[in-house]
Design an enzyme around this catalytic site. Structure first.
Site, PDB file in Angstrom:
ATOM      1  N   TYR A  68      43.193  34.415  35.367  1.00  0.00           N
ATOM      2  CA  TYR A  68      43.182  34.710  36.869  1.00  0.00           C
ATOM      3  C   TYR A  68      43.410  36.223  37.083  1.00  0.00           C
ATOM      4  O   TYR A  68      43.918  36.951  36.373  1.00  0.00           O
ATOM      5  CB  TYR A  68      44.619  34.352  37.256  1.00  0.00           C
ATOM      6  N   GLU A 119      40.833  38.534  44.755  1.00  0.00           N
ATOM      7  CA  GLU A 119      41.278  37.592  43.918  1.00  0.00           C
ATOM      8  C   GLU A 119      39.980  36.940  43.034  1.00  0.00           C
ATOM      9  O   GLU A 119      39.364  36.555  43.718  1.00  0.00           O
ATOM     10  CB  GLU A 119      42.129  36.685  44.531  1.00  0.00           C
TER      11      GLU A 119
END
Ligand code: GDP
Ligand code: MN
Length: 389
Positions: A109, A197
């Site tokens: 991530y 993101e």
């Protein structure tokens, strides 16, 4: 302001971020043609909506053949995709992104957010990427790495390498990840983003890193100077009431309660929502009609608030400074005449020309419920809701 995954990937590709080859389409034949063009039997079909968690809702599918590309695209386009982020009614899928399928070894991530506490852009990274990052942050916060960026210096190379090492990247991957982070940061700053993101940031079979999913959202107040981003706005993904409100110069945000609010001034609108909540109610919206609200503006405010079928009562709270209570009162009466309004209306008026406003409402013959102050107004809202329950 949010944009779609395919738009974010296009944008990031321009900054040198590695993303899979792919194209967007709203048509099944096209989807097959794109997959063929990409040169593989396998392909990934991804529903394009402004909500995450698509993988869990059936909005991301790996096709093993062109027939499957056809089948998945056909199933996805036109469906109401329900994910943990859409609410139970889901979101209509109008387009899919068809991409080259990748062989994923591990999912990381990587995100950039603005941390309001430190007032800095902060890099967030984790070795536990993929579909459950929110879970990881809750149950295993140590697995989420944070690094604040000094705005005067920017994101430094050593910070990137430190983050990369902390999430377990090694050797060549560290400089690859550092380059990617800096590209993401550059894009974030240059486009006035609020969030960027990449989840998953995938490690492929050959060890290379690739952004398999990308999401960005931008500061609406800065979009006047970012025309290339403004162009990417998709009105279909926004609340139609909010879009209409913007056109009428009203600040409207839809919420999920049942007390409609029509208020002048953002601060007073917040206070009104607080007061309703304090009395045990739930606001259906935030609505600021602004200063100098003409009868037309008040009428538009009613029309927009009443498009929400959950609204059971409306609280009009006006503290007139630039506004005048008699204008507002005329607007209210006009709205009652023009529109088919069956819900009760509680009105609290204060400030300029209040002595002229109340008589206009009384003389109209409509059953306005008058309140002396905000607390009294919220009390009357709750009493009325209870009486009709
Ligand atoms: P989200 O659920 O809306 O965040 O959608 P993502 O784009 O992140 O996709 C969800 C999951 O689908 C990812 O975590 C991957 O495991 C998987 N996925 C996405 N793209 C590919 C791909 O190209 N190949 C394979 N094998 N899996 C993929
Ligand atoms: Mn994702």
């Amino acid at each position: 302001m949010n944009i779609h995954e395919y738009q974010t990937k296009e944008l990031l590709r321009g900054y040198g971020v590695a993303v899979p080859d792919g194209r967007v389409t709203h048509n099944v034949d096209n989807a097959v043609a794109i997959a063929e063009d990409l040169g593989g039997e396998r392909g990934v079909v991804k529903a394009q909506i402004h909500a995450g968690g698509r993988g869990k809702g059936g909005g991301v599918k790996v096709a093993e053949s062109l027939d499957e590309v056809r089948q998945f695209t056909d199933e996805m386009i036109g469906m109401q995709l329900v994910t943990p982020q859409t609410g139970e009614e889901g979101r209509l899928v109008q387009r899919v992104l068809v991409e080259q399928a990748c062989d994923i070894k591990k999912e990381y991530y990587l995100g950039l957010v603005i941390d309001r506490a430190t007032q800095r852009i902060t890099v967030i990274a984790s070795a536990s990427g993929g579909m459950n990052i929110e879970e990881v942050a809750k149950t295993d916060p140590d697995r989420v790495i944070r690094e604040a960026v000094d705005p005067a210096i920017g994101l430094a190379g050593f910070q990137c390498r430190k983050i990369a090492a902390k999430i377990g990247l090694r050797g060549q991957q560290i400089s690859e990840a550092a380059k990617l982070m800096q590209a993401l940061y550059k894009c974030f700053r240059e486009k006035d983003a609020l969030l960027a993101e990449i989840n998953p940031l995938a490690e492929l079979g050959d060890g290379k890193l690739m952004a398999l999913d990308a999401k960005m959202s931008f500061d609406s107040n800065a979009m006047y100077r970012r025309p290339t981003i403004t162009e990417l706005r998709d009105f279909d993904e926004e609340d139609s009431k909010e879009v209409e409100a913007t056109g009428h110069g009203l600040n409207y945000i839809a919420l999920d309660g049942n007390v409609g609010c029509i208020v002048n001034g953002a601060g007073l609108a917040m206070a009104t929502m607080d007061s309703i909540s304090f009395h045990g109610g739930k606001p259906a919206n935030f609505l600021d009609v602004g200063g100098g609200a003409s009868p037309e503006k008040v009428g538009n405010a009613f029309r927009i608030v009443l498009q929400d079928p959950n609204v059971k009562i409306i609280l009009v709270n006006i503290f007139a400074g630039i506004n005048r209570c008699d204008w507002i009162a005329e607007g209210l009466v006009q709205a009652m005449r023009d529109q088919d309004i069956s819900v009760p209306i509680v009105v609290r008026l204060a400030g300029t020309n209040v002595e002229k406003g109340a008589p206009i409402l009384e003389a109209s013959g409509f059953p306005f419920i008058m309140a002396d102050n905000l607390d009294d107004a919220s009390t009357k809202v709750m009493a009325s809701l209870e009486a009709s329950a």
